[in-house]
Design a protein around this motif. Structure first.
Motif, PDB file in Angstrom:
ATOM      1  N   ARG A   1      37.926  50.484  59.591  1.00 46.13           N
ATOM      2  CA  ARG A   1      37.525  51.562  60.503  1.00 46.13           C
ATOM      3  C   ARG A   1      37.888  52.930  59.934  1.00 46.13           C
ATOM      4  N   ASP A   2      39.088  53.049  59.368  1.00 47.23           N
ATOM      5  CA  ASP A   2      39.527  54.336  58.826  1.00 47.23           C
ATOM      6  C   ASP A   2      38.642  54.800  57.668  1.00 47.23           C
ATOM      7  N   ASP A   3      38.213  53.857  56.842  1.00 48.21           N
ATOM      8  CA  ASP A   3      37.319  54.205  55.724  1.00 48.21           C
ATOM      9  C   ASP A   3      35.998  54.752  56.255  1.00 48.21           C
ATOM     10  N   PHE A   4      35.484  54.068  57.283  1.00 45.20           N
ATOM     11  CA  PHE A   4      34.217  54.510  57.862  1.00 45.20           C
ATOM     12  C   PHE A   4      34.386  55.846  58.584  1.00 45.20           C
ATOM     13  N   GLN A   5      35.547  56.034  59.227  1.00 48.42           N
ATOM     14  CA  GLN A   5      35.800  57.287  59.932  1.00 48.42           C
ATOM     15  C   GLN A   5      35.786  58.463  58.963  1.00 48.42           C
ATOM     16  N   ARG A   6      36.273  58.239  57.739  1.00 42.78           N
ATOM     17  CA  ARG A   6      36.256  59.314  56.739  1.00 42.78           C
ATOM     18  C   ARG A   6      34.822  59.696  56.362  1.00 42.78           C
ATOM     19  N   LEU A   7      33.919  58.703  56.352  1.00 42.90           N
ATOM     20  CA  LEU A   7      32.507  59.012  56.083  1.00 42.90           C
ATOM     21  C   LEU A   7      31.923  59.876  57.201  1.00 42.90           C
ATOM     22  N   ILE A   8      32.329  59.568  58.433  1.00 41.92           N
ATOM     23  CA  ILE A   8      31.853  60.353  59.579  1.00 41.92           C
ATOM     24  C   ILE A   8      32.365  61.789  59.478  1.00 41.92           C
ATOM     25  N   ILE A   9      33.641  61.932  59.108  1.00 43.69           N
ATOM     26  CA  ILE A   9      34.229  63.273  58.972  1.00 43.69           C
ATOM     27  C   ILE A   9      33.514  64.066  57.880  1.00 43.69           C
ATOM     28  N   ASP A  10      33.179  63.398  56.768  1.00 49.68           N
ATOM     29  CA  ASP A  10      32.440  64.070  55.690  1.00 49.68           C
ATOM     30  C   ASP A  10      31.090  64.566  56.203  1.00 49.68           C
ATOM     31  N   LEU A  11      30.439  63.733  57.045  1.00 51.70           N
ATOM     32  CA  LEU A  11      29.154  64.131  57.615  1.00 51.70           C
ATOM     33  C   LEU A  11      29.313  65.347  58.528  1.00 51.70           C
ATOM     34  N   LEU A  12      30.363  65.331  59.358  1.00 53.40           N
ATOM     35  CA  LEU A  12      30.606  66.453  60.260  1.00 53.40           C
ATOM     36  C   LEU A  12      31.019  67.708  59.488  1.00 53.40           C
ATOM     37  N   ASN A  13      31.716  67.511  58.366  1.00 54.30           N
ATOM     38  CA  ASN A  13      32.066  68.662  57.518  1.00 54.30           C
ATOM     39  C   ASN A  13      30.816  69.385  57.050  1.00 54.30           C
ATOM     40  N   THR A  14      29.807  68.597  56.688  1.00 57.04           N
ATOM     41  CA  THR A  14      28.536  69.181  56.239  1.00 57.04           C
ATOM     42  C   THR A  14      27.845  69.897  57.393  1.00 57.04           C
ATOM     43  N   LYS A  15      27.849  69.243  58.564  1.00 56.37           N
ATOM     44  CA  LYS A  15      27.159  69.816  59.722  1.00 56.37           C
ATOM     45  C   LYS A  15      27.820  71.110  60.181  1.00 56.37           C
ATOM     46  N   TYR A  16      29.157  71.118  60.182  1.00 56.04           N
ATOM     47  CA  TYR A  16      29.890  72.255  60.724  1.00 56.04           C
ATOM     48  C   TYR A  16      30.498  73.146  59.642  1.00 56.04           C
TER      49      TYR A  16
END
Length: 693
Positions: A341-356
């Protein structure tokens, strides 16, 4: 048009609707926990309403879910049952595959769904008898099918476990292990499938269809019955509200994400049409909707197309860092490779970093850096060491006509002009002298040039100055429009900030004249926010003189309310009722501490000196009396409509009305209780009521 009566007739008076959306078997009249929110107690049941001749649900834990099947579906889909009734019945029609919109007069054919128990044998002769009764209906009735369920074998459970999917999750999503399946092909010829150890058969069970998943067979997906046009696996398992929702390529991916604590749905395939009405409903329920398709060519191409089509819904896409081959392409494979889960959560954070990225860059400058503390804020105006006017903040002086507000503000300005050896009478306030020659700016929106000249001359005499220092600027803005006034203040502050190396103090006498109406919420908020912004940019204190009579502890109008929120301190000036020649200064708000504990200051006109002079503080007895009077008025205001309050409710109301911290509000309740202003309710001591005053 689909009618309410047609839906009820097709669903056993609504019972089948509840059975479809509630993801487990329930017994009529027996309580269960509502699966659509964190229900702590089993206080929800489905029952038959004999008066209305339909099935209904009653939820004592959350009445929003109570009602007939239409109200229930509207609630779980985030719709209004009255305003969106047509959308509600269409959703029921599509989700249950009723096909009412395809039949003349909402004709309801005999069902062709047959599900066999574990012990039944398959009768081919009976099976072949399931045929449509007319050429007209043959187009809308799905192919007949039969299947037999069995318990999951250890090898089958081991297969699912590879993707972190447990038997409990399989049951929750209505996934079954099948031992055999029968249907007809496109030529209406009967065929039969038998599950083996090497070729298991799993079924995603719907109301009138089944989707087969054969992971180890050449032909992996087959169908029985009629798959709904808006097939959406996982939709019924979603919460009413959520943060992130993933749209995946397949059912296995939905369950794999669910096992890791994420919400997901999938449509029939990656290339399937995504119904806009479903996306619109999901966009209302979730903050983020993210496409999470396979990393192969098909998945990447399909997700790009969906992004373009669904652009207005702000859909995002997450591409998994996988090779894109048969064994490494989807989220199930991602977890099977050992990612958590933590590995996948980091992918989500990377996506949000791009968005925001842009937003985070802007807000970064506002982040508190504990390794590089900001400069200490200086007190420009204070009383008895209680800060009133500080750098970067607004300070409000208010009161009625003729109470001496302008003279009081002028005395504060005089305090900044103090020179060594001369004590300025700043009417009881401690004012920091302007030793560095920064700008002191006075803007008056009401007085004429002659009147402002007289006031400024008096200001200089109060400060013991024979001539005006260059850095003191006074402007009368009566000849300007409201828009021009604010623009002039903005521009001149910027200019003098650079010219004099900073701004010590700004006084705007008549701040209400910067807006067309003090009851215009939009304009009032905009002006106060701009003044607050300017105070922060130039690290100065802006004193706003507001010609209002406060209502208890509150300033009137939208302008007053906004100043109440933004100002670090508020002083109210009023005539002394016992001695009208005296003006009394009361504190309505301070950033720290209680305004009722700040002393009452007095000033009046001295004919000999030709100016207002400080007359000292009112006696302690007067301060205590004021505290009792003000808190009595406050208690009456709070208990006017609702006669009883718990301690926590009373605490919250005082914090809100007086804009004080919790500690101060608690001291007020203690004072009110000790002085009989509020008392415990004799009928229920958990509540406070108004005392006998």
């Amino acid at each position: 048009m689909i009618t309410k009566s047609a839906i009820l007739a097709a669903t056993q008076n609504g019972l089948n609707v509840f059975k479809h959306y509630i993801p487990f078997d329930f017994k009529l009249g027996k309580n269960f926990k509502n699966p659509f929110y964190d229900d702590k107690n089993a206080s929800c049941n489905v029952y038959y309403d004999r008066h209305n001749l339909c099935f209904k649900i009653k939820d004592f834990g959350n009445p929003d879910y109570s009602g007939d099947c239409f109200a229930f579906v509207a609630q779980i889909k985030g719709l209004d049952v009255r305003r969106d009734f047509l959308q509600v019945v269409q959703s029921i029609n599509l989700d249950l595959n009723l096909c009412l919109d395809e039949k003349p007069d909402n004709f309801i054919p005999q069902t062709n769904f047959k599900k066999k128990s574990k012990t039944q044998s398959v009768s081919t002769s009976n099976f072949q008898k399931i045929k449509p009764v007319s050429d007209h209906i043959i187009k809308t009735i799905a192919k007949p099918y039969e299947f037999t369920e069995k318990a999951f074998s250890q090898s089958e459970l081991a297969f699912w476990k590879t993707f972190c999917i447990s038997e409990k999750t399989l049951n929750y999503f209505r996934v079954r292990s099948l031992s055999e399946f029968k249907s007809v092909n496109k030529d209406n010829e009967t065929y039969e499938l038998q599950a083996t150890i090497n070729e298991p058969i799993f079924g995603y069970i719907g109301e009138s269809y089944v989707k087969l998943y054969r992971p180890k067979s050449r032909l992996r997906f087959l169908y029985g019955g009629q798959i709904p046009a808006n097939y959406c696996f996982g939709l019924r398992q979603l919460p009413n509200r959520g943060d992130i929702l993933f749209i995946t390529g397949g059912e296995k991916d939905v369950m794999s994400l669910y096992a890791k604590g994420f919400h997901a749905v999938c449509f029939n395939s990656e290339t399937s049409h995504i119904p806009p009405d479903i996306i619109e409903m999901l966009a209302h329920r979730f903050k983020h909707i993210i496409l999470l398709y396979d990393s192969d060519e098909t998945g990447l191409s399909a997700s790009e197309k969906h992004l373009a089509v669904l652009e207005k819904y702000n859909i995002q896409r997450l591409v998994l860092p996988l090779a894109g081959n048969k064994t490494e392409k989807d989220i199930s494979d991602y977890f099977a490779k050992g990612n958590g889960r933590d590995d996948f959560q980091r992918l989500i954070i990377d996506l949000l970093n791009t968005k925001y990225a842009q937003t985070m860059t802007l807000i970064k400058s506002c982040e508190v850096d504990f390794y590089n503390p900001p400069e200490l804020t200086e007190n420009i105006v204070s009383v008895n060491e209680v800060p009133l006017g500080t750098q970067g903040n607004l300070f409000c002086i208010t009161g009625g006509e003729g109470t001496g507000k302008s003279n009081y503000a002028s005395a504060i300005a005089a305090g900044t002009l103090a020179e060594d050896g001369f004590e300025v009478d700043s009417l009881g306030l401690d004012v920091q002298a302007n030793r560095n020659g920064k700008a002191v700016l006075l803007y008056d929106t009401e007085q004429s040039e002659n009147q402002l000249y007289k006031n400024t001359t008096l200001l200089l005499r109060r400060a013991g100055r024979k001539s005006k220092p260059e850095w003191l600027k006074a402007y009368y803005l009566t000849a300007m429009s409201r828009r021009e006034r604010l623009q002039s203040i903005q521009d001149s502050m910027d200019y003098y900030h650079h010219f004099f190396g900073g701004i010590q103090l700004v006084i705007i006498d008549g701040v209400a004249d910067l807006v067309r109406s003090t009851n215009d919420e939009t304009e009032s908020i905009a002006v106060v926010e701009e003044l607050y912004r300017l105070a922060g940019i130039y690290r100065t204190c802006i004193i706003c003189v507001l010609h209002f009579v406060p209502n208890s502890f509150k300033l009137r109008g939208h302008l007053g309310s906004e100043l109440q929120r933004k100002a670090a301190a508020i002083l109210s000036i009023e005539k002394d009722t016992q001695n009208p020649e005296f003006s009394v200064v009361k504190t309505l708000k301070v950033r720290e501490g209680s305004p009722l504990d700040v002393p009452l200051m007095q000033f009046s006109w001295d004919k000999h000196k030709g100016m207002h002079v400080y007359r000292g503080e009112k006696p302690q007895k007067e301060k205590e009396k004021r505290k009792e009077v003000e808190l009595t008025a406050l208690a009456k205001e709070i208990l006017a409509d609702k006669k009883r309050f718990t301690y926590s409710e009373l605490l919250q109301e005082i914090e809100l009305l007086m804009d004080v911290k919790e500690r101060t509000a608690k001291s007020y309740i203690r004072f009110m209780s000790e002085n009989g202003i509020v008392v415990k309710d004799s009928a229920n001591t958990a509540y406070y009521i108004l005392g006998k005053l």
